[in-house]
Design a protein around this motif. Structure first.
Motif, PDB file in Angstrom:
ATOM      1  N   LEU A 359       0.841  -1.189   0.000  1.00  0.00           N
ATOM      2  CA  LEU A 359       0.000   0.000   0.000  1.00  0.00           C
ATOM      3  C   LEU A 359       0.880   1.244   0.000  1.00  0.00           C
ATOM      4  CD1 LEU A 359      -2.719  -0.955   2.661  1.00  0.00           C
ATOM      5  CD2 LEU A 359      -2.845  -1.174   0.171  1.00  0.00           C
ATOM      6  N   GLU A 363      -2.643   5.240   0.887  1.00  0.00           N
ATOM      7  CA  GLU A 363      -3.541   4.090   1.034  1.00  0.00           C
ATOM      8  C   GLU A 363      -3.507   3.543   2.450  1.00  0.00           C
ATOM      9  OE1 GLU A 363      -3.565   2.309  -3.548  1.00  0.00           O
ATOM     10  OE2 GLU A 363      -2.014   1.669  -2.125  1.00  0.00           O
ATOM     11  N   ARG A 364      -2.350   3.588   3.115  1.00  0.00           N
ATOM     12  CA  ARG A 364      -2.302   3.133   4.500  1.00  0.00           C
ATOM     13  C   ARG A 364      -3.130   4.052   5.404  1.00  0.00           C
ATOM     14  NH1 ARG A 364       3.283   2.434   3.212  1.00  0.00           N
ATOM     15  NH2 ARG A 364       3.938   4.120   4.611  1.00  0.00           N
ATOM     16  N   LEU A 367      -6.713   3.144   4.695  1.00  0.00           N
ATOM     17  CA  LEU A 367      -7.057   1.870   5.338  1.00  0.00           C
ATOM     18  C   LEU A 367      -7.414   2.085   6.799  1.00  0.00           C
ATOM     19  CD1 LEU A 367      -6.853  -1.399   5.064  1.00  0.00           C
ATOM     20  CD2 LEU A 367      -4.700  -1.057   6.268  1.00  0.00           C
ATOM     21  N   GLN A 368      -6.575   2.815   7.523  1.00  0.00           N
ATOM     22  CA  GLN A 368      -6.845   3.057   8.939  1.00  0.00           C
ATOM     23  C   GLN A 368      -8.119   3.868   9.135  1.00  0.00           C
ATOM     24  OE1 GLN A 368      -3.068   4.882   9.930  1.00  0.00           O
ATOM     25  NE2 GLN A 368      -2.370   3.034  10.982  1.00  0.00           N
ATOM     26  N   GLY A 383      -0.825   6.105   9.228  1.00  0.00           N
ATOM     27  CA  GLY A 383      -0.207   5.379   8.128  1.00  0.00           C
ATOM     28  C   GLY A 383       0.804   4.338   8.547  1.00  0.00           C
ATOM     29  N   ARG A 384       0.980   4.136   9.849  1.00  0.00           N
ATOM     30  CA  ARG A 384       1.944   3.146  10.329  1.00  0.00           C
ATOM     31  C   ARG A 384       1.217   1.845  10.642  1.00  0.00           C
ATOM     32  NH1 ARG A 384       4.883   7.274  14.616  1.00  0.00           N
ATOM     33  NH2 ARG A 384       5.529   8.810  13.058  1.00  0.00           N
ATOM     34  N   ILE A 385       1.589   0.810   9.950  1.00  0.00           N
ATOM     35  CA  ILE A 385       0.910  -0.475  10.121  1.00  0.00           C
ATOM     36  C   ILE A 385       1.559  -1.199  11.290  1.00  0.00           C
ATOM     37  CG2 ILE A 385       0.143  -2.601   9.018  1.00  0.00           C
ATOM     38  CD1 ILE A 385      -0.989  -0.034   7.797  1.00  0.00           C
ATOM     39  N   THR A 389      -3.210  -1.716  14.075  1.00  0.00           N
ATOM     40  CA  THR A 389      -3.779  -1.795  12.727  1.00  0.00           C
ATOM     41  C   THR A 389      -3.979  -3.250  12.321  1.00  0.00           C
ATOM     42  OG1 THR A 389      -2.636   0.249  12.141  1.00  0.00           O
ATOM     43  CG2 THR A 389      -3.513  -1.065  10.337  1.00  0.00           C
ATOM     44  N   ALA A 408      -2.400  -6.300   5.885  1.00  0.00           N
ATOM     45  CA  ALA A 408      -2.986  -5.064   5.354  1.00  0.00           C
ATOM     46  C   ALA A 408      -2.713  -4.974   3.857  1.00  0.00           C
ATOM     47  CB  ALA A 408      -2.415  -3.860   6.082  1.00  0.00           C
TER      48      ALA A 408
END
Length: 417
Positions: A359, A363-364, A367-368, A383-385, A389, A408
């Motif tokens: 991603l 996109e991250r 997603l969150q 944005g930190r997976i 997450t 993810a």
């Protein structure tokens, strides 16, 4: 050397903890310092750096740096715009784990590691006997960080750290490292001309930050200097062993291994927060991908760095010791797997979902945000997976009848949309 997200720094990390690039920085160093690099616009100037140095000087002297050391170290230092450009455009999360491992554990790197083992076998064995750290792990760190000493950096350490401190994005961190570098110079352990580094200030055969050098470097060959820069890698490799032992390496135990998961496996049991004794994993049907039985190395966790469609790894306590060097899972798996390959082990057996892509940063974030809107995520949209997450993705997957592997992926983002 990793190797996360900005700000996820571990105390004493050797490889620059504030970066933690998924694609370990040393694998990209071969491109550093070459012509044709397009530099970003920066606010820095050489005149600005010189003014900053003048202001930094009394503070350094107050911390015990002599006038002679300071003036010698900064003679000829100029603002390095390329270092700042690399800092602002870190290659963070630009490689999938399979693309990273294709490079990190390539046949060429494995063969070079075996040649290094032949060349330095007695030295490596003495270091292993002294510190209890597997010699193959030391070789793997060396291989990933500088290709066994072939690519140690392209920048002067003082100039790189001064430019980064002056730039100000992480001034406190880089000022601390700059002071540590000046202390190294003052101690006589290194000459300025040999203290080359990566853009981020990591230096030597195994890419120590200066503060980690002060805390953990050793004089293993007994010549009176803790020399991690010269052609003799003894001090650098022993210092790496001392570092890993300090952060909990347990002699005689594995970092982890690739495993096969049985049909019907409960993917809720995956992730670093779930630890079980080997006997329990064995009872659940987890088996080594290369055959045989699971090692008796205490409690372990099952990691799925590419989800249920990629390779699975059962990792043990020594995995966390390598994380102290660089917390990115890809880096730790790269070190462990390269060590296994150098020792004669097989390549990773499982296929990877090579049709997938990572991603993008936007996109991250999306997603969150979508997970939060759907009630599966309550942490920061940054944005930190991380673990929260992953837990949110698992909850979404579970609610939608999907395999809850926490991966993810673009497919999950598409479903959330």
């Amino acid at each position: 050397m990793k190797r996360g997200a900005v700000g996820a720094m571990r105390a004493g990390a050797v490889v620059l903890g504030v970066v933690l690039a998924f694609f370990a920085a040393p694998l990209a160093q071969a491109q550093e310092g070459k012509g044709g690099v397009e530099l970003a616009e920066t606010a820095g100037t050489d005149a600005g750096l010189q003014a900053w140095i003048a202001g930094f000087r009394p503070r350094a002297l107050a911390m015990g740096i002599s006038e002679a050391t300071f003036d010698q170290a900064f003679r000829g230092v100029a603002f390095n715009a390329q270092v700042i450009d690399r800092d602002r455009h870190q290659a963070e999360f630009t490689k999938t784990i399979w693309a990273y491992l294709d490079i990190a554990t390539s046949d060429d790197r494995v063969n070079a590691g075996r040649k290094a083992l032949q060349a330095h076998g007695p030295l490596l064995q003495r270091i292993e006997d002294t510190y209890g750290v597997d010699k193959h792990i030391l070789l793997a760190v060396w291989g990933l960080e500088t290709s066994y000493g072939a690519v140690r950096g392209n920048y002067g350490l003082i100039e790189a750290l001064a430019s980064l401190a002056y730039d100000g994005r992480r001034r406190s961190f880089f000022e601390t490292e700059l002071l540590a570098a000046l202390k190294i110079v003052q101690s006589g352990d290194a000459r300025l001309e040999e203290m080359i580094c990566s853009w981020a200030g990591a230096t030597g055969h195994t890419q120590f930050m200066p503060s980690s050098y002060l805390a953990h470097a050793v004089d293993f060959n007994g010549d009176g200097r803790r020399d991690i820069w010269g052609d003799d890698p003894a001090d650098a490799l022993a210092s790496t062993a001392a570092y890993l032992r300090h952060f909990g390496w347990q002699a005689g135990q594995h970092w982890g291994l690739e495993v096969n998961l049985p049909a019907g496996f409960d993917y809720e049991l995956t992730g670093s927060f779930v630890k079980k004794p080997v006997a329990e994993w064995r009872a659940l049907g987890v088996r080594p991908a290369a055959g045989g039985d699971l090692p008796e190395d205490g409690a372990g966790s099952v990691l799925l760095p590419a989800g249920a469609r990629g390779a699975a790894f059962l990792v043990f306590h020594n995995f966390t010791a390598i994380e102290a060097y660089n917390p990115a899972d890809a880096y730790v798996i790269g070190v462990g797997h390269l060590a296994d390959r150098i020792a004669g082990g097989p390549p990773i057996q499982a296929a990877w979902p090579r049709e997938d892509r990572l991603l993008t940063p936007d996109e991250r974030l999306e997603l969150q945000a979508l997970l939060a809107r759907a009630g599966f995520y309550a942490d920061a949209v940054d944005g930190r997976i991380g673990p929260n997450t992953v837990a949110g993705v698992k909850a979404f997957q579970r609610a939608n009848g999907l395999v809850p592997d926490g991966y993810a992926s673009l497919d999950i983002l598409t479903r959330l949309r």
